[in-house]
Design a protein around this motif. Sequence first.
Motif, PDB file in Angstrom:
ATOM      1  N   LEU A 124      14.403  38.231  63.465  1.00  0.00           N
ATOM      2  CA  LEU A 124      15.861  37.486  64.180  1.00  0.00           C
ATOM      3  C   LEU A 124      16.639  38.074  65.160  1.00  0.00           C
ATOM      4  O   LEU A 124      17.455  38.529  64.715  1.00  0.00           O
ATOM      5  N   THR A 126      19.931  35.930  67.165  1.00  0.00           N
ATOM      6  CA  THR A 126      20.531  34.716  67.180  1.00  0.00           C
ATOM      7  C   THR A 126      21.532  34.530  67.921  1.00  0.00           C
ATOM      8  O   THR A 126      22.354  36.359  68.173  1.00  0.00           O
ATOM      9  N   GLY A 138      20.413  31.331  61.648  1.00  0.00           N
ATOM     10  CA  GLY A 138      19.477  32.824  61.223  1.00  0.00           C
ATOM     11  C   GLY A 138      19.036  32.450  60.086  1.00  0.00           C
ATOM     12  O   GLY A 138      18.393  32.806  59.296  1.00  0.00           O
ATOM     13  N   LEU A 141      16.520  30.458  59.546  1.00  0.00           N
ATOM     14  CA  LEU A 141      15.416  31.177  59.737  1.00  0.00           C
ATOM     15  C   LEU A 141      14.582  31.868  58.947  1.00  0.00           C
ATOM     16  O   LEU A 141      13.719  31.714  58.693  1.00  0.00           O
ATOM     17  N   SER A 152      11.063  37.577  57.922  1.00  0.00           N
ATOM     18  CA  SER A 152      11.628  38.157  58.318  1.00  0.00           C
ATOM     19  C   SER A 152      11.996  39.004  58.128  1.00  0.00           C
ATOM     20  O   SER A 152      12.572  39.357  56.656  1.00  0.00           O
ATOM     21  N   THR A 156      19.034  41.950  61.114  1.00  0.00           N
ATOM     22  CA  THR A 156      18.627  40.678  62.102  1.00  0.00           C
ATOM     23  C   THR A 156      19.737  41.114  63.514  1.00  0.00           C
ATOM     24  O   THR A 156      20.682  41.867  62.701  1.00  0.00           O
TER      25      THR A 156
END
Length: 207
Positions: A124, A126, A138, A141, A152, A156
């Motif tokens: 991810l 974002t 995020g 997601l 994921s 991140t």
Amino acid sequence: MANLRTVVFMGSARNRPARFGGPARLGTRVLRYVVRTLEARTETTHEVTVLDPLELRLPILEAPQFYYPPGEAPPELEAASALVGAADAFVLVSPEYNHSIPPALSNLLDHFGGSKYACKPSGLVTYSNGQWGGVRAGMQLRALTSELGCLSVSRTCAIPNAGEAFDEEGVPQDPARWEKMLGGMLNQLEWMAMAMKNHRDAVGMPK
Ligand SMILES: Cc1cc2nc3c(=O)[nH]c(=O)nc-3n(C[C@H](O)[C@H](O)[C@H](O)COP(=O)(O)O)c2cc1C
């Protein structure tokens, strides 16, 4: 030859017409940076394809690719679906709309069946024009990607104030900051993608 086939999903379809003096989509800056970074990776290399809702122009979901008889979906949908199916890893580049996932991104992801995403990792990225870097989208997601089958990785890359952090070409003001954050996420993504690819090749998909 690249080690991994990596599909980057772009989450914003914002396109305020120039005649209204509107700014271009902020995410294009982030997208450019992410694609360049992926293409410059050396230990694990990437064949990168971007699926961008502004270019694909898929309708608000009427029928996902898997609702059509084999080979009979619109050609752009068939082609995109084949790319998703052939991918080893996904990167989602997404803003946050109303603390949530932008509709263009969930619409795009919904066009492809879970089997295309299954047993592959996602990462991810974002961003926002504010201070939180899209982290709330995020976290949502995470739930969506786990349902799709492409969980994921834990690290991140969240980019606040993206309009200041990157110029229009996606060149960062503070390269070291994003190299560390995006690079850390990609280290995990590549490890997971290679491990999953090797295992898919060795034993196939789960029953
Ligand atoms: C419908 C809408 C909702 C938004 N909601 C948020 C939000 O919840 N949090 C936030 O930080 N920014 C929010 N914003 C501001 C975005 O961060 C900013 O518009 C950014 O430019 C969006 O990325 P884009 O230009 O690539 O679409 C929102 C923008 C729009 C258009």
